[in-house]
Design an enzyme around this catalytic site. Structure first.
Site, PDB file in Angstrom:
ATOM      1  N   LYS A 193      38.840  39.828  53.023  1.00 35.80           N
ATOM      2  CA  LYS A 193      39.580  40.126  51.789  1.00 35.80           C
ATOM      3  C   LYS A 193      39.385  38.993  50.788  1.00 35.80           C
ATOM      4  O   LYS A 193      39.630  37.815  51.113  1.00 35.80           O
ATOM      5  CB  LYS A 193      41.077  40.308  52.082  1.00 35.80           C
ATOM      6  CG  LYS A 193      41.876  40.658  50.823  1.00 35.80           C
ATOM      7  CD  LYS A 193      43.282  41.133  51.169  1.00 35.80           C
ATOM      8  CE  LYS A 193      44.304  40.037  51.210  1.00 35.80           C
ATOM      9  NZ  LYS A 193      44.716  39.562  49.879  1.00 35.80           N
TER      10      LYS A 193
ATOM     11  N   ASP B 269      40.759  42.505  46.552  1.00 33.04           N
ATOM     12  CA  ASP B 269      42.191  42.745  46.330  1.00 33.04           C
ATOM     13  C   ASP B 269      42.621  42.196  44.978  1.00 33.04           C
ATOM     14  O   ASP B 269      43.250  41.145  44.888  1.00 33.04           O
ATOM     15  CB  ASP B 269      42.979  42.080  47.474  1.00 33.04           C
ATOM     16  CG  ASP B 269      44.464  42.405  47.412  1.00 33.04           C
ATOM     17  OD1 ASP B 269      44.845  43.384  46.743  1.00 33.04           O
ATOM     18  OD2 ASP B 269      45.240  41.662  48.051  1.00 33.04           O
TER      19      ASP B 269
ATOM     20  N   LYS C 227      44.269  44.259  42.708  1.00 34.80           N
ATOM     21  CA  LYS C 227      45.451  45.054  42.317  1.00 34.80           C
ATOM     22  C   LYS C 227      45.402  45.474  40.843  1.00 34.80           C
ATOM     23  O   LYS C 227      46.248  45.094  40.036  1.00 34.80           O
ATOM     24  CB  LYS C 227      46.748  44.279  42.606  1.00 34.80           C
ATOM     25  CG  LYS C 227      46.954  43.977  44.088  1.00 34.80           C
ATOM     26  CD  LYS C 227      48.321  43.385  44.359  1.00 34.80           C
ATOM     27  CE  LYS C 227      48.565  43.123  45.827  1.00 34.80           C
ATOM     28  NZ  LYS C 227      47.742  42.029  46.406  1.00 34.80           N
TER      29      LYS C 227
ATOM     30  N   ASP D 278      46.425  49.169  34.802  1.00 35.62           N
ATOM     31  CA  ASP D 278      46.146  49.191  33.360  1.00 35.62           C
ATOM     32  C   ASP D 278      46.021  50.651  32.944  1.00 35.62           C
ATOM     33  O   ASP D 278      46.307  51.537  33.755  1.00 35.62           O
ATOM     34  CB  ASP D 278      44.840  48.402  33.082  1.00 35.62           C
ATOM     35  CG  ASP D 278      44.850  47.729  31.717  1.00 35.62           C
ATOM     36  OD1 ASP D 278      45.186  48.409  30.731  1.00 35.62           O
ATOM     37  OD2 ASP D 278      44.509  46.531  31.631  1.00 35.62           O
TER      38      ASP D 278
ATOM     39  N   THR E 260      56.216  43.167  48.201  1.00 37.35           N
ATOM     40  CA  THR E 260      57.254  42.748  49.148  1.00 37.35           C
ATOM     41  C   THR E 260      58.137  41.636  48.572  1.00 37.35           C
ATOM     42  O   THR E 260      59.157  41.288  49.157  1.00 37.35           O
ATOM     43  CB  THR E 260      56.636  42.299  50.485  1.00 37.35           C
ATOM     44  OG1 THR E 260      55.542  41.437  50.198  1.00 37.35           O
ATOM     45  CG2 THR E 260      56.160  43.480  51.296  1.00 37.35           C
TER      46      THR E 260
ATOM     47  N   ARG F 273      46.656  33.290  57.168  1.00 39.07           N
ATOM     48  CA  ARG F 273      46.873  31.983  57.794  1.00 39.07           C
ATOM     49  C   ARG F 273      46.700  31.931  59.305  1.00 39.07           C
ATOM     50  O   ARG F 273      46.188  30.927  59.817  1.00 39.07           O
ATOM     51  CB  ARG F 273      48.246  31.437  57.369  1.00 39.07           C
ATOM     52  CG  ARG F 273      48.228  30.935  55.929  1.00 39.07           C
ATOM     53  CD  ARG F 273      49.596  30.840  55.315  1.00 39.07           C
ATOM     54  NE  ARG F 273      50.140  32.162  55.027  1.00 39.07           N
ATOM     55  CZ  ARG F 273      51.277  32.373  54.378  1.00 39.07           C
ATOM     56  NH1 ARG F 273      51.994  31.336  53.957  1.00 39.07           N
ATOM     57  NH2 ARG F 273      51.701  33.595  54.132  1.00 39.07           N
TER      58      ARG F 273
HETATM   59  O1  C5P Z   1      48.427  34.238  55.423  1.00 35.45           O
HETATM   60  P1  C5P Z   1      48.942  35.633  55.587  1.00 35.45           P
HETATM   61  O2  C5P Z   1      48.512  36.306  56.885  1.00 35.45           O
HETATM   62  O3  C5P Z   1      50.427  35.761  55.330  1.00 35.45           O
HETATM   63  O4  C5P Z   1      48.187  36.413  54.425  1.00 35.45           O
HETATM   64  C1  C5P Z   1      48.423  37.750  54.149  1.00 35.45           C
HETATM   65  C2  C5P Z   1      47.544  38.212  53.027  1.00 35.45           C
HETATM   66  O5  C5P Z   1      48.012  39.503  52.625  1.00 35.45           O
HETATM   67  C3  C5P Z   1      47.595  37.349  51.766  1.00 35.45           C
HETATM   68  O6  C5P Z   1      46.299  37.460  51.139  1.00 35.45           O
HETATM   69  C4  C5P Z   1      48.645  37.982  50.914  1.00 35.45           C
HETATM   70  O7  C5P Z   1      48.447  37.824  49.550  1.00 35.45           O
HETATM   71  C5  C5P Z   1      48.484  39.457  51.293  1.00 35.45           C
HETATM   72  N1  C5P Z   1      49.695  40.264  51.137  1.00 35.45           N
HETATM   73  C6  C5P Z   1      50.908  39.972  51.776  1.00 35.45           C
HETATM   74  N2  C5P Z   1      51.995  40.763  51.587  1.00 35.45           N
HETATM   75  C7  C5P Z   1      51.915  41.813  50.800  1.00 35.45           C
HETATM   76  C8  C5P Z   1      50.719  42.127  50.155  1.00 35.45           C
HETATM   77  C9  C5P Z   1      49.621  41.319  50.356  1.00 35.45           C
HETATM   78  O8  C5P Z   1      50.987  39.019  52.518  1.00 35.45           O
HETATM   79  N3  C5P Z   1      52.965  42.575  50.649  1.00 35.45           N
END
Ligand code: C5P
Length: 234
Positions: free
Chosen positions: A32, A59, A61, A64, A123, A214
């Site tokens: 991603k 990603d 998003k 527009d 979220t 992460r």
């Molecule tokens: O590091 P982590 O596993 O939390 O990363 C989750 C990824 O998913 C990040 O790129 C974050 O921006 C994305 N994301 C999220 N929650 C959402 C939508 C996207 O964590 N509701």
């Protein structure tokens, strides 16, 4: 089974992203690329990550007017991405234009159209912040309303939180692909994700793809971390 792990390349530079991508490409299903990396490294990062042979989820998003989103989707398709995101709150005409642009742009190439994924309610929203912008304050109801509209508008997939999986699976056609962030294995620190599931539990709840940031890129050994997650799904 196809590998459902989408590793988020949430790092600031092309060098860091490519080092990580080469290290873990054999054990993940896709990468991603989000707003930070794309804005700092430019479209070339998409081509270079695609060169590892892995699929790319762009990603950005989009949200527009339909014409602008259609052209942005077409530009993403020309970069050869396999998934991309639009905000469902952009409405029916915008989502229809996005899906149509994805289908039309691949037509001459013989490639499959990328999956245009709808983002419902971020979220970071709660009842108070939804009410403030004039939306239905019940987060679950707003998610379901936008998810239904997205599918009616022709989208074939949605991004959703782990805790929305079960409800969306119950109400949507089985072919709709659900892409889920907020995945934690239980061994890492909680970070800022409050509502999480393990990779296995998210798949069992109906996820098609898992976005994992992460727990992979911040691990001491990202390759081993991704390997262990994949093994946990077998
Ligand atoms: O590091 P982590 O596993 O939390 O990363 C989750 C990824 O998913 C990040 O790129 C974050 O921006 C994305 N994301 C999220 N929650 C959402 C939508 C996207 O964590 N509701």
């Amino acid at each position: 089974m196809q590998n459902p792990i989408i590793a988020a390349l949430d790092v600031p530079t092309a060098e860091q992203a490519l080092k990580l991508a080469h290290e873990i490409a054999p054990v993940v299903g896709a990468f991603k690329i989000g707003k930070e990396l794309f804005t700092s490294a430019g479209p070339d990062i998409v081509r270079r990550v695609r060169d590892t042979g892995a699929a790319v989820f762009l990603d950005l998003k989009f949200h527009d007017i339909p014409n602008t989103v259609a052209h942005a989707v077409a530009a993403a398709v020309r970069l050869d991405v396999q998934m991309l995101t639009v905000h469902t709150s952009g409405g029916r005409a915008m989502m229809q234009a996005a899906e149509q642009a994805a289908q039309a742009t691949v037509q001459a190439s013989g490639r499959a159209a990328p999956l245009v994924l709808g983002v419902t309610v971020l979220t970071s929203h709660d009842a108070g912040s939804l009410a403030e912008i004039g939306c239905e304050p019940n987060v679950g109801q707003q998610v379901e309303r936008l998810a239904r509209l997205a599918v009616q508008s022709g989208l074939r997939g949605l991004v959703c939180s782990p805790l929305e999986l079960a409800a969306l699976r119950r109400m949507l056609p089985a072919a709709v692909q659900l892409v889920t962030p907020g995945i934690r294995t239980g061994t890492e620190k909680a970070d800022d994700q409050k509502r999480t599931l393990t990779p296995r539990a998210a798949m069992a709840a109906g996820a098609s793809w898992l976005v994992i940031g992460r727990p992979i890129y911040a691990a001491t050994n990202p390759r081993l971390a991704a390997d262990a997650i994949l093994a946990s799904l077998a």
